[in-house]
Design an enzyme around this catalytic site. Sequence first.
Site, PDB file in Angstrom:
ATOM      1  N   GLY A  18      -4.499 -10.043  -0.063  1.00  0.00           N
ATOM      2  CA  GLY A  18      -3.755  -8.431  -0.713  1.00  0.00           C
ATOM      3  C   GLY A  18      -3.585  -9.448  -1.669  1.00  0.00           C
ATOM      4  O   GLY A  18      -2.246  -9.891  -2.369  1.00  0.00           O
ATOM      5  N   HIS A  56      15.259  -5.425   7.213  1.00  0.00           N
ATOM      6  CA  HIS A  56      15.507  -5.086   5.419  1.00  0.00           C
ATOM      7  C   HIS A  56      15.007  -4.220   5.548  1.00  0.00           C
ATOM      8  O   HIS A  56      14.069  -3.007   5.074  1.00  0.00           O
ATOM      9  CB  HIS A  56      13.912  -6.023   5.278  1.00  0.00           C
ATOM     10  CG  HIS A  56      13.370  -5.141   3.923  1.00  0.00           C
ATOM     11  ND1 HIS A  56      14.576  -5.682   2.981  1.00  0.00           N
ATOM     12  CD2 HIS A  56      12.365  -5.737   2.960  1.00  0.00           C
ATOM     13  CE1 HIS A  56      14.056  -5.481   1.580  1.00  0.00           C
ATOM     14  NE2 HIS A  56      12.503  -5.683   2.011  1.00  0.00           N
ATOM     15  N   GLY A  62      -2.977  -7.554  -4.129  1.00  0.00           N
ATOM     16  CA  GLY A  62      -2.293  -6.600  -5.862  1.00  0.00           C
ATOM     17  C   GLY A  62      -1.034  -6.427  -6.439  1.00  0.00           C
ATOM     18  O   GLY A  62      -1.145  -7.525  -6.975  1.00  0.00           O
TER      19      GLY A  62
END
Length: 311
Positions: free
Chosen positions: A10, A178, A12
């Site tokens: 990924g 989280h 991004g």
Amino acid sequence: MQRKKIAVIGGGQIGSIIALMSTQKELGDVTVVDLPQNVNPVRGKTQDIDHLRPHIGVDVTLCATCDYEDISCADVVVVTAGVPRKPNMSREDLLDINLEIVKGVAEQIKCHCPDAFIIVATNPVDTMAYAFQKVSGLPRNQVVGLSGALDTGRFQHFIADETGLSVKDVSCMVMGGHGPTMMPLIRTATIAGIPITTLLNQEQIDNIVRRTREAGTEIVNLLGNGSAYFSSAASIMEMIEAYLGDKKRVISSSALCQGEYGIDGYYLGVPCVIGAGGLERILEIELTAEENAALQKTADAVVQSVRQTGL
Ligand code: APR
């Protein structure tokens, strides 16, 4: 000595900053994997980072690919593949879409680099790390999730901010899932060994706890089209460096509990020793009755989320 190999799935926001920070620290060669339709912009970013190397005098290689063959010798794999939240979304709202992505990535990693240390960042992270481990079948020491490192950094920041003292002297930890049930541990938080309970009043402490829990959402609302990435990447870097440098650092991370804290078979944020063996040990600290109740609550939230995966 051969350079270390860091793979990022990924490319991004978080993935590209990890590529940048790893290069700045000269940690090793970086390969970023992304989808065929997105790989060109990622290639643009890795080439751009490649071109800043002369300015900092660093010799590593960077590349972008959509072929998992290219990460077959990776020492570390960071999984950021997936979508981030937008305003009015909880991390849990990402579950369905990110689950399919993480399952696919786990199959690839199992096949191409089953010896790597894996750090899962995709949210909801406790559930995604669980899914990754289940699908890949990798041992628990090789698969952890980014949670406590990021939340603890925020907790440290707010303590430093409230006291006006250096962030460097703040020592504290956030345990649990989280999400909104996370547990910033006030009792063990210190500044240069001085308990913060002796430096701050209850209202200030309550404020710090609330801001720590809400920090991610505050940023999502401000950004408008994604979630935090600079601090997330910096937290992941701490975990990568602890592993590659065999530092035996104690970093709160989402880890597969096997009886620790009375939790069996689920990923939850707990104090982890990270060194060359990956997750080498979960430290079990004695909790008060109140902290235990909070831990149960946060564990229940994670269990509920995991049940939705059907895994
Ligand atoms: N394989 C590889 N890459 C993928 C895949 C896949 N199957 N699916 C999506 N991606 C890529 C996207 O093309 C994009 O480049 O993952 C990248 C995600 O980047 P961003 O959308 O910028 O998200 P980012 O802010 O980096 O966050 C990633 O980490 O903290 C979590 O909640 C956050 O789940 C989110 C993840």
